[in-house]
Design an enzyme around this catalytic site. Structure first.
Site, PDB file in Angstrom:
ATOM      1  N   THR A 197      16.262  23.285  63.961  1.00  9.13           N
ATOM      2  CA  THR A 197      15.486  22.053  63.782  1.00  9.13           C
ATOM      3  C   THR A 197      14.517  22.051  64.963  1.00  9.13           C
ATOM      4  O   THR A 197      14.881  22.487  66.066  1.00  9.13           O
ATOM      5  CB  THR A 197      16.364  20.784  63.812  1.00  9.13           C
ATOM      6  OG1 THR A 197      17.014  20.701  65.082  1.00  9.13           O
ATOM      7  CG2 THR A 197      17.415  20.792  62.698  1.00  9.13           C
ATOM      8  N   HIS A 198      13.316  21.599  64.739  1.00  7.18           N
ATOM      9  CA  HIS A 198      12.266  21.627  65.781  1.00  7.18           C
ATOM     10  C   HIS A 198      12.050  23.051  66.303  1.00  7.18           C
ATOM     11  O   HIS A 198      11.606  23.229  67.434  1.00  7.18           O
ATOM     12  CB  HIS A 198      12.612  20.705  66.947  1.00  7.18           C
ATOM     13  CG  HIS A 198      13.107  19.354  66.524  1.00  7.18           C
ATOM     14  ND1 HIS A 198      12.256  18.277  66.328  1.00  7.18           N
ATOM     15  CD2 HIS A 198      14.350  18.898  66.225  1.00  7.18           C
ATOM     16  CE1 HIS A 198      12.970  17.221  65.951  1.00  7.18           C
ATOM     17  NE2 HIS A 198      14.241  17.576  65.861  1.00  7.18           N
ATOM     18  N   SER A 253      -2.501  48.394  62.396  1.00  7.77           N
ATOM     19  CA  SER A 253      -3.682  47.947  63.132  1.00  7.77           C
ATOM     20  C   SER A 253      -4.605  49.132  63.348  1.00  7.77           C
ATOM     21  O   SER A 253      -4.144  50.258  63.532  1.00  7.77           O
ATOM     22  CB  SER A 253      -3.250  47.365  64.480  1.00  7.77           C
ATOM     23  OG  SER A 253      -4.316  47.406  65.399  1.00  7.77           O
ATOM     24  N   LYS A 267       1.568  48.715  65.847  1.00  2.00           N
ATOM     25  CA  LYS A 267       1.668  47.484  65.065  1.00  2.00           C
ATOM     26  C   LYS A 267       2.146  47.707  63.630  1.00  2.00           C
ATOM     27  O   LYS A 267       1.805  48.683  62.981  1.00  2.00           O
ATOM     28  CB  LYS A 267       0.299  46.773  65.011  1.00  2.00           C
ATOM     29  CG  LYS A 267      -0.140  46.167  66.311  1.00  2.00           C
ATOM     30  CD  LYS A 267       0.779  45.069  66.848  1.00  2.00           C
ATOM     31  CE  LYS A 267       0.651  43.788  66.082  1.00  2.00           C
ATOM     32  NZ  LYS A 267      -0.642  43.128  66.346  1.00  2.00           N
ATOM     33  N   ASN A 298       2.177  44.862  60.727  1.00  2.52           N
ATOM     34  CA  ASN A 298       1.832  43.441  60.578  1.00  2.52           C
ATOM     35  C   ASN A 298       2.300  42.860  59.243  1.00  2.52           C
ATOM     36  O   ASN A 298       2.201  43.512  58.215  1.00  2.52           O
ATOM     37  CB  ASN A 298       0.313  43.265  60.695  1.00  2.52           C
ATOM     38  CG  ASN A 298      -0.198  43.593  62.084  1.00  2.52           C
ATOM     39  OD1 ASN A 298       0.517  43.400  63.070  1.00  2.52           O
ATOM     40  ND2 ASN A 298      -1.421  44.103  62.161  1.00  2.52           N
ATOM     41  N   GLU A 323       1.033  36.543  55.704  1.00  6.28           N
ATOM     42  CA  GLU A 323      -0.126  35.830  56.253  1.00  6.28           C
ATOM     43  C   GLU A 323      -1.144  35.506  55.153  1.00  6.28           C
ATOM     44  O   GLU A 323      -1.722  34.421  55.122  1.00  6.28           O
ATOM     45  CB  GLU A 323      -0.780  36.670  57.350  1.00  6.28           C
ATOM     46  CG  GLU A 323       0.073  36.799  58.591  1.00  6.28           C
ATOM     47  CD  GLU A 323      -0.511  37.800  59.572  1.00  6.28           C
ATOM     48  OE1 GLU A 323      -1.185  37.365  60.509  1.00  6.28           O
ATOM     49  OE2 GLU A 323      -0.314  39.022  59.387  1.00  6.28           O
ATOM     50  N   GLN A 372     -17.208  20.600  33.120  1.00  6.75           N
ATOM     51  CA  GLN A 372     -17.312  22.057  33.069  1.00  6.75           C
ATOM     52  C   GLN A 372     -16.871  22.671  34.403  1.00  6.75           C
ATOM     53  O   GLN A 372     -16.445  23.821  34.444  1.00  6.75           O
ATOM     54  CB  GLN A 372     -18.764  22.443  32.745  1.00  6.75           C
ATOM     55  CG  GLN A 372     -19.004  23.925  32.633  1.00  6.75           C
ATOM     56  CD  GLN A 372     -20.336  24.217  31.953  1.00  6.75           C
ATOM     57  OE1 GLN A 372     -20.519  23.934  30.778  1.00  6.75           O
ATOM     58  NE2 GLN A 372     -21.275  24.754  32.703  1.00  6.75           N
ATOM     59  N   LYS A 410     -13.206  24.468  35.463  1.00  5.35           N
ATOM     60  CA  LYS A 410     -12.704  25.813  35.141  1.00  5.35           C
ATOM     61  C   LYS A 410     -12.395  26.661  36.365  1.00  5.35           C
ATOM     62  O   LYS A 410     -11.284  27.178  36.493  1.00  5.35           O
ATOM     63  CB  LYS A 410     -13.713  26.587  34.291  1.00  5.35           C
ATOM     64  CG  LYS A 410     -14.254  25.862  33.085  1.00  5.35           C
ATOM     65  CD  LYS A 410     -13.382  25.968  31.887  1.00  5.35           C
ATOM     66  CE  LYS A 410     -13.837  24.984  30.819  1.00  5.35           C
ATOM     67  NZ  LYS A 410     -14.362  23.686  31.274  1.00  5.35           N
TER      68      LYS A 410
HETATM   69  N1  ARG Z   1     -18.738  24.410  28.500  1.00  5.85           N
HETATM   70  C1  ARG Z   1     -18.359  23.036  28.315  1.00  5.85           C
HETATM   71  C2  ARG Z   1     -17.225  22.674  29.278  1.00  5.85           C
HETATM   72  O1  ARG Z   1     -16.646  23.550  29.791  1.00  5.85           O
HETATM   73  C3  ARG Z   1     -17.888  22.834  26.947  1.00  5.85           C
HETATM   74  C4  ARG Z   1     -18.136  21.467  26.395  1.00  5.85           C
HETATM   75  C5  ARG Z   1     -19.575  21.189  26.361  1.00  5.85           C
HETATM   76  N2  ARG Z   1     -19.902  20.005  25.659  1.00  5.85           N
HETATM   77  C6  ARG Z   1     -21.125  19.495  25.709  1.00  5.85           C
HETATM   78  N3  ARG Z   1     -21.366  18.461  25.020  1.00  5.85           N
HETATM   79  N4  ARG Z   1     -22.038  20.025  26.439  1.00  5.85           N
HETATM   80  O2  ARG Z   1     -16.956  21.533  29.540  1.00  5.85           O
END
Ligand code: ARG
Length: 457
Positions: free
Chosen positions: A155-156, A277, A283, A285, A290, A322, A325
């Site tokens: 601990t600590h 290294s 070394k 590593n 990491e 969009q 993603k």
């Molecule tokens: N490429 C768009 C997205 O990933 C798809 C939906 C687009 N819809 C629109 N009305 N422009 O969100």
């Protein structure tokens, strides 16, 4: 190629706008799920009499041909077509002509992307659950192989009480088990069909949403079309779950980095998972640990990006979405790679039993048990704590360990000390006495190991 929404426009899109707005450079990876969704949608349009069966057959054939082209790397993704959906639709029209132009009946890219992402997320969750099983299995194997090893518990970062190394590793098993539970729970919330919400209000066509849900393996259909196209909660949860996995991996990384430092010397990580290294020939590593610790920062960033992305958005779909993603793809790729590396690295950890045994002797870790000894002789714990504290101070002054004092010296601190006190001081007896559920007694740890095995799918 003319824009799919070109009808209302007279002038051309600025090239910079095309560069800003294209997503195909990163959403092309959604193609397998996008096509699955389109196949189910087209079949339903045929079954419900919205499209003639002949047209549907052409669409299905065309989509499968496009899928083959994509798998073979033959589709020339065009950024001017914006995204994965439009690129696939354009390729379909090129293959089957006018029939392809009917696929988008009763559908919008808004419910299409929501569906793609849910299909994608569901598959990633399944992959992550399988990887977490492999990691949890590696932890149990490792714990079992070292079930007799005792090391200092901290601990600590100060020596606290001796524990079984297996107990320490099973602590991580519990963390990753909760992570798996979180992903399994998320899977249920993800497993809902968005298609049929169309742009955001639903569609006037007599569609059959349940049929599409069944085809795609979804357990149900979304209850509100506006929520269905605007909701990204499940992706935020996905990143949050991934962030917790990374937090756990990062804590383990920090320990392995410390433990493999010559100052600790508790473990050595096998050659396949360490690097050298360029200047210091001696070394070895712990780069993997990491890097995983470092990649944790990325995934936290991905989570923060998504939370920030949605916070100011009015209903329903906004193009901002969009931007969900890249962070969620990054979080998914990163967490999967890190779990896999760890599952493979754990068997390559070599334990230095002597170093652990030597460390167990340092730091007066018998002190709590010495106080407990006095408690069994009738002294209140608070008082016993004070007595043993003074004994420890004496040891520090004399440069001695607790087991090295003789009984005469102990008696000076309390008459309640007797010869049998030395029996409670060995690390083996200290761990053995922690014999309650969840404790580090070998009997309990062995039982936990058996249960842990049974908890892996
Ligand atoms: N490429 C768009 C997205 O990933 C798809 C939906 C687009 N819809 C629109 N009305 N422009 O969100």
């Amino acid at each position: 190629m003319s824009k799919l929404w070109g009808g209302r426009f007279e002038g051309r899109t600025d090239a910079l706008v095309e560069a800003l707005g294209e997503s195909v450079s990163f959403d092309a990876r959604l193609a397998p799920w996008d096509i699955r969704g389109s196949l189910a949608h087209a079949k339903m349009l045929g079954e419900c009499g919205i499209l003639p069966k002949g047209e549907v057959r052409k669409i299905l054939r065309g989509l499968k041909a496009v899928e083959k082209d994509i798998a073979a790397g033959r589709l020339a993704w065009d950024p001017a077509l914006e995204d994965v959906h439009t690129n696939i639709e354009a390729a379909l029209v090129e293959k089957v002509g006018d029939a392809g132009k009917r696929l988008h009946t009763g559908r919008s890219r808004n419910d299409q992307i929501a569906t793609d992402m849910r299909l994608w997320a569901r598959d990633q969750i399944d992959a992550i659950l399988a990887l977490l099983d492999a990691l949890r299995g590696a932890l149990v194997d490792f714990a079992e192989a070292h079930v007799d090893v005792i090391l200092p518990g901290f601990t600590h970062l100060q020596h606290a009480q001796p524990v079984l190394l297996a107990h320490h590793f099973l602590a991580y098993f519990e963390m990753f088990s909760r992570d798996a539970e979180r992903f399994a729970q998320l899977r249920e919330r993800v497993n809902v069909l968005s298609l049929g919400s169309a742009a955001m209000a639903g569609t006037p066509y007599p569609i059959d949403r349940k049929m599409v849900a069944k085809d795609l393996g979804f357990a149900g259909v979304s209850a509100n079309s506006m929520d269905a196209v605007a909701d990204r909660d499940y992706l935020i949860e996905f990143c949050s779950n991934a962030a917790l996995v990374m937090a756990h991996l990062s804590r383990m990384s920090e320990e392995l980095i410390l433990w493999s430092s010559p100052s600790f010397g508790f473990v050595e990580i096998g050659d396949a998972f360490t690097t050298g290294s360029s200047i210091m020939p001696q070394k070895k590593n712990p780069d993997v640990a990491e890097l995983v610790r470092g990649k944790t920062a990325r995934v936290y960033g991905d989570l923060t990006a998504l939370l920030t992305l949605v916070k100011g958005l009015p209903l329903t779909y906004n193009r901002d979405l969009q931007e969900d993603k890249e962070p969620v793809f990054d979080a998914s790729d990163t967490v999967q790679r890190c779990i896999e590396v760890y599952a493979n690295m754990i068997p390559a950890i070599i334990v230095n039993r002597e170093a652990m045994a030597a460390a167990v002797k340092e730091g007066f870790m018998e002190a709590t048990d010495l106080a407990d000894y006095l408690v069994t002789r009738g002294m209140p714990f608070r008082e016993a704590h004070g007595v043993v504290g003074r004994v420890v101070r004496h040891c520090v002054e004399q440069g001695k360990r607790l087991p090295e004092l003789d009984i005469k010296t102990y008696k000076r601190f309390s008459q309640l000390f007797g010869e049998d006190l030395f029996q409670v001081l060995s690390p083996e007896s200290i761990v053995k006495r922690r014999d309650n559920p969840g404790g580090t007694a070998p009997r309990r740890v062995r039982a936990s190991l058996r249960k842990a095995r049974a908890r892996i799918r």
